[in-house]
Design an enzyme around this catalytic site. Structure first.
Site, PDB file in Angstrom:
ATOM      1  N   ARG A 170     -50.777 -79.637 -25.590  1.00  0.00           N
ATOM      2  CA  ARG A 170     -49.444 -79.807 -25.025  1.00  0.00           C
ATOM      3  C   ARG A 170     -48.783 -78.433 -24.959  1.00  0.00           C
ATOM      4  NH1 ARG A 170     -50.991 -83.835 -23.310  1.00  0.00           N
ATOM      5  NH2 ARG A 170     -50.220 -85.956 -23.609  1.00  0.00           N
TER       6      ARG A 170
ATOM      7  N   ASP B 175     -54.045 -75.101 -19.874  1.00  0.00           N
ATOM      8  CA  ASP B 175     -54.048 -76.294 -19.016  1.00  0.00           C
ATOM      9  C   ASP B 175     -52.697 -76.990 -19.083  1.00  0.00           C
ATOM     10  OD1 ASP B 175     -55.408 -78.215 -17.288  1.00  0.00           O
ATOM     11  OD2 ASP B 175     -55.212 -79.605 -18.979  1.00  0.00           O
TER      12      ASP B 175
ATOM     13  N   GLU C 232     -43.754 -77.651 -17.899  1.00  0.00           N
ATOM     14  CA  GLU C 232     -44.580 -78.081 -16.766  1.00  0.00           C
ATOM     15  C   GLU C 232     -44.014 -79.273 -15.995  1.00  0.00           C
ATOM     16  OE1 GLU C 232     -48.160 -79.165 -19.083  1.00  0.00           O
ATOM     17  OE2 GLU C 232     -47.921 -81.208 -18.325  1.00  0.00           O
TER      18      GLU C 232
ATOM     19  N   HIS D 277     -52.724 -79.143 -15.946  1.00  0.00           N
ATOM     20  CA  HIS D 277     -52.918 -80.363 -16.746  1.00  0.00           C
ATOM     21  C   HIS D 277     -54.029 -81.221 -16.123  1.00  0.00           C
ATOM     22  CE1 HIS D 277     -50.647 -82.797 -19.952  1.00  0.00           C
ATOM     23  NE2 HIS D 277     -51.876 -83.265 -19.860  1.00  0.00           N
TER      24      HIS D 277
HETATM   25  P1  NAI Z   1     -56.502 -87.148 -32.070  1.00  0.00           P
HETATM   26  O1  NAI Z   1     -55.357 -87.952 -32.533  1.00  0.00           O
HETATM   27  O2  NAI Z   1     -57.879 -87.750 -32.106  1.00  0.00           O
HETATM   28  O3  NAI Z   1     -56.568 -85.782 -32.929  1.00  0.00           O
HETATM   29  C1  NAI Z   1     -55.447 -85.012 -33.237  1.00  0.00           C
HETATM   30  C2  NAI Z   1     -55.765 -84.242 -34.499  1.00  0.00           C
HETATM   31  O4  NAI Z   1     -54.663 -83.369 -34.781  1.00  0.00           O
HETATM   32  C3  NAI Z   1     -55.953 -85.144 -35.735  1.00  0.00           C
HETATM   33  O5  NAI Z   1     -57.135 -84.797 -36.432  1.00  0.00           O
HETATM   34  C4  NAI Z   1     -54.712 -84.863 -36.567  1.00  0.00           C
HETATM   35  O6  NAI Z   1     -54.950 -84.976 -37.970  1.00  0.00           O
HETATM   36  C5  NAI Z   1     -54.404 -83.431 -36.168  1.00  0.00           C
HETATM   37  N1  NAI Z   1     -53.048 -83.036 -36.484  1.00  0.00           N
HETATM   38  C6  NAI Z   1     -51.937 -83.814 -36.531  1.00  0.00           C
HETATM   39  N2  NAI Z   1     -50.884 -83.056 -36.893  1.00  0.00           N
HETATM   40  C7  NAI Z   1     -51.351 -81.794 -37.050  1.00  0.00           C
HETATM   41  C8  NAI Z   1     -50.736 -80.563 -37.410  1.00  0.00           C
HETATM   42  N3  NAI Z   1     -49.435 -80.489 -37.732  1.00  0.00           N
HETATM   43  N4  NAI Z   1     -51.505 -79.443 -37.475  1.00  0.00           N
HETATM   44  C9  NAI Z   1     -52.845 -79.520 -37.206  1.00  0.00           C
HETATM   45  N5  NAI Z   1     -53.473 -80.658 -36.863  1.00  0.00           N
HETATM   46  C10 NAI Z   1     -52.727 -81.776 -36.780  1.00  0.00           C
HETATM   47  O7  NAI Z   1     -56.135 -86.642 -30.607  1.00  0.00           O
HETATM   48  P2  NAI Z   1     -57.120 -86.179 -29.449  1.00  0.00           P
HETATM   49  O8  NAI Z   1     -57.544 -87.344 -28.655  1.00  0.00           O
HETATM   50  O9  NAI Z   1     -58.148 -85.266 -30.017  1.00  0.00           O
HETATM   51  O10 NAI Z   1     -56.112 -85.350 -28.539  1.00  0.00           O
HETATM   52  C11 NAI Z   1     -55.513 -84.143 -28.991  1.00  0.00           C
HETATM   53  C12 NAI Z   1     -54.398 -83.760 -28.041  1.00  0.00           C
HETATM   54  O11 NAI Z   1     -54.949 -83.427 -26.761  1.00  0.00           O
HETATM   55  C13 NAI Z   1     -53.411 -84.899 -27.725  1.00  0.00           C
HETATM   56  O12 NAI Z   1     -52.372 -84.953 -28.684  1.00  0.00           O
HETATM   57  C14 NAI Z   1     -52.883 -84.536 -26.373  1.00  0.00           C
HETATM   58  O13 NAI Z   1     -51.684 -83.812 -26.547  1.00  0.00           O
HETATM   59  C15 NAI Z   1     -53.942 -83.597 -25.789  1.00  0.00           C
HETATM   60  N6  NAI Z   1     -54.554 -84.129 -24.567  1.00  0.00           N
HETATM   61  C16 NAI Z   1     -54.522 -83.358 -23.447  1.00  0.00           C
HETATM   62  C17 NAI Z   1     -55.089 -83.804 -22.270  1.00  0.00           C
HETATM   63  C18 NAI Z   1     -55.117 -82.963 -21.036  1.00  0.00           C
HETATM   64  O14 NAI Z   1     -55.419 -83.472 -19.941  1.00  0.00           O
HETATM   65  N7  NAI Z   1     -54.830 -81.672 -21.108  1.00  0.00           N
HETATM   66  C19 NAI Z   1     -55.693 -85.147 -22.197  1.00  0.00           C
HETATM   67  C20 NAI Z   1     -55.727 -85.852 -23.453  1.00  0.00           C
HETATM   68  C21 NAI Z   1     -55.160 -85.371 -24.594  1.00  0.00           C
END
Ligand code: NAI
Length: 344
Positions: free
Chosen positions: A230, A254, A259, A291
């Protein structure tokens, strides 16, 4: 069942039309984003379906609630654009927790390879029959240390891909996963030791601007920063300064903090009003994609299928949906869904 589908793009429609038709859903596609001004379009609909740049703040939620909307179905994983606290007790919220973590992790690696091997520059040159190699020297990924911040679904896959390149993976996560085989360290240590840093954690109040002047100050000179998570994880002005001071070697973005009014639109005939973005894009060592990390056939199909299933399971008699979320979800002490299966 009527669904108001906001911020529709041509690539959204085929999969949603297919799964919607198969399940008897009446989906009304609106190109406009959901805002306070456009919320009235949801009048008469039980569900609104939104994406990352729709505004779902308290005022919008109140308007939707007054219009009789029962469910907000996010067709994204991240939900930082939804005031889930305000929605609690009024409108249920569901999301798509995973649609293709591979799509995002692979895009992060695509950006990294493009940047370090100067593919974007070579592509432009050879199209003009310029076959000079001057200025295209890259570096090997093999043997480099990559800092992975957030080792959830996407971060884990990105870490695996990096290991395949012979890189050392060092990770920081607020909730480290024991027995995952990942080498964890404190955030500052990861920032100090990494040649490449990739962000894969969610945007929360805690992570907003986690990459600021202080964090950049700790990084190695020449570090490559990748953000496919993000935009607001990174203070864009601090990033720009880091690039100007030659501290940041390259940035692969990305996502971008501001944005919402820019990405997903063709602004090629307009004057870019965002000076920071314009300056970032003008840098030879910055690659921006708008994105698009999620944008694969597999992901689009999974998003549509899961969103339709979320809607159907919510409206079934038991009303239980595994992908429901609220501000208490994940907090073991407070999470009602873990005890009673519904958020409220
Ligand atoms: P997920 O929920 O599986 O993993 C997120 C990880 O971040 C977890 O292991 C969690 O413990 C950790 N986390 C939470 N708070 C934290 C902090 N303060 N410091 C460090 N780590 C922390 O999520 P997933 O599916 O891996 O997605 C990650 C991010 O990718 C999403 O939140 C979303 O913002 C972004 N995303 C971007 C996309 C794009 O098209 N550019 C598409 C899909 C997701």
């Amino acid at each position: 069942m009527k669904i108001a589908f906001f911020d529709t793009k041509p690539y959204d429609r085929p999969a949603f039309e297919k799964y919607g038709k198969e399940n008897g859903l009446d989906i009304r596609f609106f190109e406009t984003r959901l805002t306070e001004e456009t919320a009235a379009l949801a009048e008469g609909c039980e569900v609104v379906c939104v994406f990352v740049n729709d505004t779902v703040n308290a005022a919008v939620i109140d308007r939707l609630y007054a219009a009789g909307v029962k469910l907000i179905a996010l067709r994204s994983a991240g939900y930082n654009n939804v005031d889930v606290r305000h929605a609690f007790g009024k409108i249920h919220v569901v999301h798509v927790p995973a649609y293709s973590p591979y799509s995002v992790a692979e895009h992060a690696m695509a950006l990294l390879l493009t940047s370090v091997r100067r593919i974007h520059k070579a592509y432009n040159r050879t199209r003009e029959f310029n076959f000079s190699l001057n200025g295209l020297t890259g570096f090997d990924l093999h043997g480099k240390t990559v800092g992975v911040i957030g080792t959830g679904k996407i971060g884990m896959i990105f870490a695996d891909i990096c290991r395949g390149f012979g890189m050392r993976v060092l990770a920081y996560d607020r909730f480290p996963k024991p027995d995952s085989g990942i080498e964890y360290a404190e955030l500052d240590e990861v920032l100090k030791e990494s040649d490449i840093i990739s962000l894969h954690c969610p945007l929360t109040e805690e992570t907003r601007h986690m990459i600021d002047d202080r964090a950049i100050g700790l990084m190695k000179k020449g570090v490559v920063l990748i953000n496919t998570s993000r935009g607001a994880l990174v203070d864009a002005e601090a990033l720009l300064n880091g690039i100007k001071e030659r501290k940041i070697g390259a940035a692969c973005l990305d996502v971008y903090e501001e944005e919402a009014d820019i990405f997903f639109n063709d602004l090629s005939g307009h004057i870019m009003s965002d000076d920071v973005l314009a300056r970032l894009i003008s840098m030879p060592n910055v690659i921006v994609t708008s994105h698009q990390a999620f944008l694969t056939e597999e992901a689009l199909n999974n998003i549509a299928e899961t969103t339709v299933n979320n809607i159907l399971s919510y409206f079934r008699s038991d009303g239980i949906c595994d992908n429901e979320l609220c501000y208490r979800c994940g907090h073991i002490e407070e999470c009602r869904r873990e005890r009673r299966q519904r958020c409220f």
